[in-house]
Enzyme design. Structure first.
Site, PDB file in Angstrom:
ATOM      1  N   ASN A 110      73.938  31.115  69.812  1.00 38.74           N
ATOM      2  CA  ASN A 110      73.506  29.813  69.282  1.00 38.74           C
ATOM      3  C   ASN A 110      72.527  29.117  70.213  1.00 38.74           C
ATOM      4  OD1 ASN A 110      75.287  30.472  67.313  1.00 38.74           O
ATOM      5  ND2 ASN A 110      76.810  28.896  67.787  1.00 38.74           N
ATOM      6  N   THR A 155      32.240   6.524  46.982  1.00 36.12           N
ATOM      7  CA  THR A 155      33.601   6.061  46.673  1.00 36.12           C
ATOM      8  C   THR A 155      33.814   6.446  45.211  1.00 36.12           C
ATOM      9  OG1 THR A 155      32.886   3.884  45.916  1.00 36.12           O
ATOM     10  CG2 THR A 155      33.447   4.061  48.254  1.00 36.12           C
ATOM     11  N   HIS A 156      34.990   6.810  44.845  1.00 36.76           N
ATOM     12  CA  HIS A 156      35.282   7.299  43.477  1.00 36.76           C
ATOM     13  C   HIS A 156      34.390   8.480  43.110  1.00 36.76           C
ATOM     14  CE1 HIS A 156      37.319   3.386  42.959  1.00 36.76           C
ATOM     15  NE2 HIS A 156      36.251   2.900  43.574  1.00 36.76           N
ATOM     16  N   SER A 277      30.926  37.645  42.675  1.00 36.94           N
ATOM     17  CA  SER A 277      31.708  37.857  41.459  1.00 36.94           C
ATOM     18  C   SER A 277      31.529  39.310  41.021  1.00 36.94           C
ATOM     19  CB  SER A 277      31.212  36.916  40.366  1.00 36.94           C
ATOM     20  OG  SER A 277      31.558  37.416  39.093  1.00 36.94           O
ATOM     21  N   LYS A 283      26.487  34.917  41.347  1.00 32.96           N
ATOM     22  CA  LYS A 283      27.494  34.077  41.988  1.00 32.96           C
ATOM     23  C   LYS A 283      27.601  34.262  43.491  1.00 32.96           C
ATOM     24  CE  LYS A 283      29.975  31.705  38.979  1.00 32.96           C
ATOM     25  NZ  LYS A 283      31.323  31.450  39.345  1.00 32.96           N
ATOM     26  N   GLU A 290      38.182  27.380  49.198  1.00 27.20           N
ATOM     27  CA  GLU A 290      39.195  27.286  48.137  1.00 27.20           C
ATOM     28  C   GLU A 290      40.550  27.802  48.616  1.00 27.20           C
ATOM     29  OE1 GLU A 290      37.521  29.271  44.708  1.00 27.20           O
ATOM     30  OE2 GLU A 290      35.893  27.814  44.577  1.00 27.20           O
TER      31      GLU A 290
HETATM   32  N1  ARG Z   1      70.039  35.021  63.596  1.00 25.91           N
HETATM   33  C1  ARG Z   1      70.717  33.819  63.947  1.00 25.91           C
HETATM   34  C2  ARG Z   1      69.805  32.616  63.645  1.00 25.91           C
HETATM   35  O1  ARG Z   1      68.655  32.835  63.470  1.00 25.91           O
HETATM   36  C3  ARG Z   1      71.060  33.834  65.376  1.00 25.91           C
HETATM   37  C4  ARG Z   1      72.222  32.985  65.751  1.00 25.91           C
HETATM   38  C5  ARG Z   1      73.473  33.627  65.297  1.00 25.91           C
HETATM   39  N2  ARG Z   1      74.618  32.830  65.632  1.00 25.91           N
HETATM   40  C6  ARG Z   1      75.777  32.950  64.990  1.00 25.91           C
HETATM   41  N3  ARG Z   1      76.719  32.157  65.355  1.00 25.91           N
HETATM   42  N4  ARG Z   1      75.889  33.765  63.989  1.00 25.91           N
HETATM   43  O2  ARG Z   1      70.233  31.502  63.567  1.00 25.91           O
END
Ligand code: ARG
Length: 466
Positions: A110, A155-156, A277, A283, A290
């Site tokens: 995490n 403008t516009h 084109s 063209k 775009e």
């Molecule tokens: N692949 C996960 C993500 O992108 C990584 C973290 C995973 N953590 C867990 N507690 N499963 O968030």
């Protein structure tokens, strides 16, 4: 299927579940940041006595080998790994055995992914800033060359008052300059290190978070571990800034498309930036402009997607957050590509100055100045407005410009007109009497150009303020 967490499971993950859950197909993009974060982590683990110096050196050398091999193609990041974190750790363990198994001490995926994403985004903020700087240089060059290139301002989408090409480009210069300021603000707020937040509640190991923060170029560690693992505000801010950049590029593209049209012919897009084109031989299409206009939607999409993903997530980490990657990566690549291509198109574009001037002359863009001429000779503005309205009507009927009318014709509408009216309503006078700062006169533009030149010469590299 290589997973880091098999211990408490008695059955294999269903194949569909495995694929649905895996992120390797897109988080492989930040293998470099993952390794960079791991190197900082083990450097710190050794410094606080959790790893020996030998273990640290072996792990770092092997991580560097892995990085090199990924880069030169000898080690492939395959889908047998769940994510990039597993790929790096599994390969480390394959080569180092028990020493490799110590890498993840005091760390969770995490805080690891929170770090990787932040490192990756930080690089992208810098890259986009660099692209914008180049675009500003192109704009300033065009501005310097065109302080006397008269064109109609609208403008516009109706011709309004004469301006210069330098003035028109200057408006975009301001927009992209603000975009850079936004990136710099974001950088300042995001540049704190979440590593050491653990899964959500920090860790019992005596980690030196200041040290890893410094090793990775952050101003310091984040101050709340739950926020550290679940903050994606910086990404939302960046995608919002990218959306604004794309909105600016899209407006600019729209103008280039109009200016390049057969009816306007204010500009000609270079052959190298145009397309043809398959059926109509005559063209030459403004496809690049775009496409830039068209791609704006997907960047907005990424912003709305992450806002929506985040809005229902309770603290701290939840798997929803894995959705922060694919569309964000796409938005970053899209925006960078669009800025670079737009810059190339602008650099090579030819400006038809004669057509711009003719268009300003033929569109009554000096009507306000004709009214002001009368005001300066004592006519109340509202009456002057009415008189010039009649003048315009007369001209439309005869298909001529105000300056084409004879003095007798003008006097027939108002006796206040004298011979000096022609000088007063000439395009050059109209532009060059608008002297206030921000206005199109050459003298006002020269001052602005000097300010912008100074800005480009002295703007510090993003993140180098502290
Ligand atoms: N692949 C996960 C993500 O992108 C990584 C973290 C995973 N953590 C867990 N507690 N499963 O968030």
């Amino acid at each position: 299927m290589a997973q880091l967490w098999g211990g408490r499971f008695t059955k294999e993950t269903d194949k569909l579940v495995y694929n649905f859950n895996a992120s390797i197909t897109f988080d492989r993009k930040f293998y470099e940041e993952d390794i960079e974060g791991s190197i900082a982590h083990v450097t710190m683990l050794a410094a606080v006595g959790i790893l020996t110096e030998k273990e640290r050196d072996d792990i770092i050398a092997t991580l560097e080998d892995i990085k090199r091999e990924v880069e030169n193609g000898t080690l492939e990041i395959t889908e047998e790994y769940e994510d990039i974190h597993s790929f790096v750790e599994a390969n480390l363990i394959k080569r180092l055995g028990d020493t490799g198994k110590k890498l993840h001490t005091g760390r969770s995926r995490n805080d690891q992914v929170a770090l990787d994403m932040r490192l990756y985004t930080r690089k992208q903020v810098e890259a986009v800033d660099g692209e914008l700087k180049e675009l500003l240089e192109t704009l300033l060059h065009i501005m310097k060359e065109n302080t006397e290139t008269v064109m109609p301002g609208f403008t516009h989408l109706q011709k309004a008052q004469p301006i210069t090409l330098a003035h028109h480009m200057g408006a975009y210069f301001e927009m992209f300059k603000r975009d850079r300021q936004r990136l710099s603000d974001i950088y300042e707020r995001m540049n704190y290190c979440p590593l050491g937040s653990g899964a959500l509640a920090g860790t019992t190991y005596p980690l030196d978070r200041e040290m890893t923060a410094e090793l990775l170029g952050f101003y310091g560690p984040t101050l709340n571990s739950m926020d550290g693992v679940s903050d994606r505000d910086y990404l939302i801010e960046f995608l919002s800034a990218l959306s604004t950049i794309m909105m600016h590029l899209s407006r600019f593209s729209e103008e280039v498309i109009i200016w390049n049209s057969n009816e306007y012919r204010f500009v000609e897009i270079d052959d190298t930036y145009s397309t043809g084109s398959s059926i109509m031989p005559q063209k030459k299409n403004p496809d690049i402009a775009e496409l830039v206009r068209g791609k704006t939607g997907r960047v907005y999409g990424a912003l709305v997607s992450i806002l929506t993903t985040m809005k229902g997530i309770p603290l701290a980490y939840n798997k929803d957050m894995q959705e922060d990657k694919e569309l964000s990566f796409d938005a970053m690549d899209t925006a960078k590509g669009c800025i670079a291509l737009f810059n190339g198109m602008l650099k090579t574009m030819h400006f038809n100055k004669e057509n711009m001037k003719k268009s300003a002359n033929n569109g009554f863009t000096n009507a306000t100045d004709a009214a002001d001429y009368l005001v300066k000779r004592g006519v109340p503005f509202r009456d002057a407005h009415g008189i010039v309205g009649q003048v315009v009507l007369y001209c439309i009927d005869k298909n001529i410009a105000i300056d084409d009318m004879s003095l007798e014709e003008l006097k027939a509408i108002s006796p206040v007109f004298e011979a000096d009216v022609y000088e007063a309503v000439s395009m050059e006078t109209c532009v060059n009497t608008r002297l206030t700062i921000g206005a199109p006169s050459k003298s006002a533009m020269d001052k602005v150009i000097a300010i912008e030149e100074d800005y480009l010469a002295n703007c510090t590299k993003i993140g180098k303020k502290k």
